[in-house]
Design an enzyme around this catalytic site. Structure first.
Site, PDB file in Angstrom:
ATOM      1  N   LYS A 185       0.991  -0.916   0.131  1.00  0.00           N
ATOM      2  CA  LYS A 185      -0.379  -0.059  -0.350  1.00  0.00           C
ATOM      3  C   LYS A 185       0.664   1.315   0.429  1.00  0.00           C
ATOM      4  O   LYS A 185       0.359   2.475  -0.231  1.00  0.00           O
ATOM      5  CB  LYS A 185      -1.373   0.126   0.995  1.00  0.00           C
ATOM      6  CG  LYS A 185      -2.149  -0.663   0.753  1.00  0.00           C
ATOM      7  CD  LYS A 185      -3.557  -0.221   1.863  1.00  0.00           C
ATOM      8  CE  LYS A 185      -4.623  -1.162   1.586  1.00  0.00           C
ATOM      9  NZ  LYS A 185      -5.906  -1.493   2.949  1.00  0.00           N
TER      10      LYS A 185
ATOM     11  N   LYS B 134     -11.000  -8.058  -6.739  1.00  0.00           N
ATOM     12  CA  LYS B 134     -12.276  -6.786  -6.752  1.00  0.00           C
ATOM     13  C   LYS B 134     -11.799  -5.510  -7.478  1.00  0.00           C
ATOM     14  O   LYS B 134     -12.752  -5.380  -8.033  1.00  0.00           O
ATOM     15  CB  LYS B 134     -13.594  -7.513  -5.382  1.00  0.00           C
ATOM     16  CG  LYS B 134     -12.646  -6.611  -4.085  1.00  0.00           C
ATOM     17  CD  LYS B 134     -13.668  -6.310  -3.328  1.00  0.00           C
ATOM     18  CE  LYS B 134     -12.037  -6.280  -2.042  1.00  0.00           C
ATOM     19  NZ  LYS B 134     -12.790  -6.255  -0.850  1.00  0.00           N
TER      20      LYS B 134
ATOM     21  N   LYS C 164      -6.171 -15.102  -9.819  1.00  0.00           N
ATOM     22  CA  LYS C 164      -7.779 -14.962  -8.788  1.00  0.00           C
ATOM     23  C   LYS C 164      -7.947 -14.131  -9.160  1.00  0.00           C
ATOM     24  O   LYS C 164      -7.981 -13.182  -9.888  1.00  0.00           O
ATOM     25  CB  LYS C 164      -7.185 -15.039  -7.493  1.00  0.00           C
ATOM     26  CG  LYS C 164      -8.243 -15.635  -6.681  1.00  0.00           C
ATOM     27  CD  LYS C 164      -7.690 -15.632  -4.769  1.00  0.00           C
ATOM     28  CE  LYS C 164      -8.652 -15.164  -4.139  1.00  0.00           C
ATOM     29  NZ  LYS C 164      -8.307 -14.850  -2.627  1.00  0.00           N
TER      30      LYS C 164
END
Ligand code: TRP
Length: 332
Positions: free
Chosen positions: A115, A200, A197
């Site tokens: 992040k 989202k 995978k």
């Protein structure tokens, strides 16, 4: 342990963008947890502000997230559903635990490293101590288990280290929690790059099917799903696209891979992909309908938040007063 059941704690980010990967891999298992544990589900709005948020959107997504989880089958009568910032004990315990967390161990968290690379202009202290707030979430409720995705496993391990360290100095304070990494749920892959995978946050919308996608969108995304150049519908390592579609159809319908292979024997990919799209849209329709009803009833959602916050605060208060006493804070 509460009322003789073990405690399960889950934090969920306020984002309405959940995918069928989240649904089939995790959310569908919620009733199992509800039956077997005392469950807390917390919408973590305080974690959300470690990156910049638009206030109106954060507020909207907090309602949406609660509505979506209820629509997916989380019963607010049987689970404690609430919003993190409604229970100030989270922030209070987080400060205390900050004093028992080491700069070195926080520096090693891979999510922090990722992040801070992604938000290089805003590497704030909250981003750094994010896992300490998460430890506070979990330890406040003396949770025995924490169901998380594999990306959060490191944070639960840090929580265990913090709890152990605290217990060493002040014996018998916290239950040391176990992470439960869902392996029972299916692993759903991207529709465009089936060796990755389904995520989202994938920038390619065609790669992800969202729980709230409308019927036409669901069917279109499956129609565009990547397969391969032959035309056989069977599970195989060298056919990741087709295998993923078979897994999805199997999760949605409860049929085995063999049954699906037999059912579609001799048919083309176009028909098969249309069938997976239809089945998936059928599965999502009742969830979406319930979601819309719930979202239109803010009064109800607020009553759930309120009841949840009161329940959560009751348990949180017990732990916090124990912690305060052990630390030597004066109580009035
Ligand atoms: N960090 C978790 C995530 O990004 C959310 C979370 C916050 C959480 N507090 C938690 C998960 C406590 C499990 C337990 O998904």
């Amino acid at each position: 342990m509460l009322d003789n059941r073990q405690v399960s704690f889950s934090g969920v980010q306020p984002s309405g963008n959940l995918t069928i990967g989240n649904y089939l891999g995790a959310i569908k298992n919620f009733p199992y947890y509800t039956e077997n544990y005392k469950c807390f589900y917390c919408v973590v709005d305080e974690h959300a502000i470690t990156v910049r948020q638009i206030p109106a959107e954060l507020r909207r997504r907090t309602y949406e997230t609660l509505a979506l989880y209820i629509a997916c089958g989380l019963d607010p009568e049987k689970n404690t559903l609430y919003v993190q910032s409604h229970v100030p004990a989270h922030a209070e315990l987080a400060w205390i635990l900050n004093c028992f967390s080491m700069f070195g161990e926080l520096s090693r968290m891979t999510q922090f490293k990722d992040k801070s690379a992604k938000h290089a202009d805003n590497i704030n202290a909250g981003l750094f101590t994010y896992p300490v707030l998460m430890a506070a979430d979990i330890l406040l409720y003396q949770a025995d288990v924490v169901p998380v995705g594999v990306d959060q496993k490191q944070h639960v391990e840090l929580t265990r280290d913090i709890a152990d360290r605290f217990n060493q100095l002040y014996p018998g304070t916290f239950t040391v929690p176990q992470p439960i990494i869902s392996t029972s749920g299916a692993k759903i892959m991207s529709l465009q790059e089936p060796d990755k995978k389904m995520s989202k946050s994938d920038p390619n919308e065609n790669a992800v099917v969202r729980i709230l996608d409308d019927r036409d969108t669901v069917i279109r995304k499956f129609r565009r799903a990547v397969t391969d150049s032959d035309s056989e519908i069977r599970v195989s390592e060298d056919k990741p696209g087709v295998s993923n579609l078979i897994t999805i159809l199997s999760c949605v319908t409860g049929k085995t891979h063999d049954e699906i292979e037999r059912e579609f024997d001799g048919q083309g990919y176009a028909e098969f992909k249309a069938a997976v799209g239809e089945a998936c849209a059928d599965m999502l329709a009742p969830v979406q309908e319930r979601y819309k009803e719930l979202l239109a009833d803010r009064g109800y959602l607020e009553s759930v938040m309120k009841k949840g916050a009161e329940e959560a605060a009751y348990y949180a208060r017990k732990t916090l007063s124990k912690v305060r006493r052990k630390l030597g804070f004066v109580s009035l």
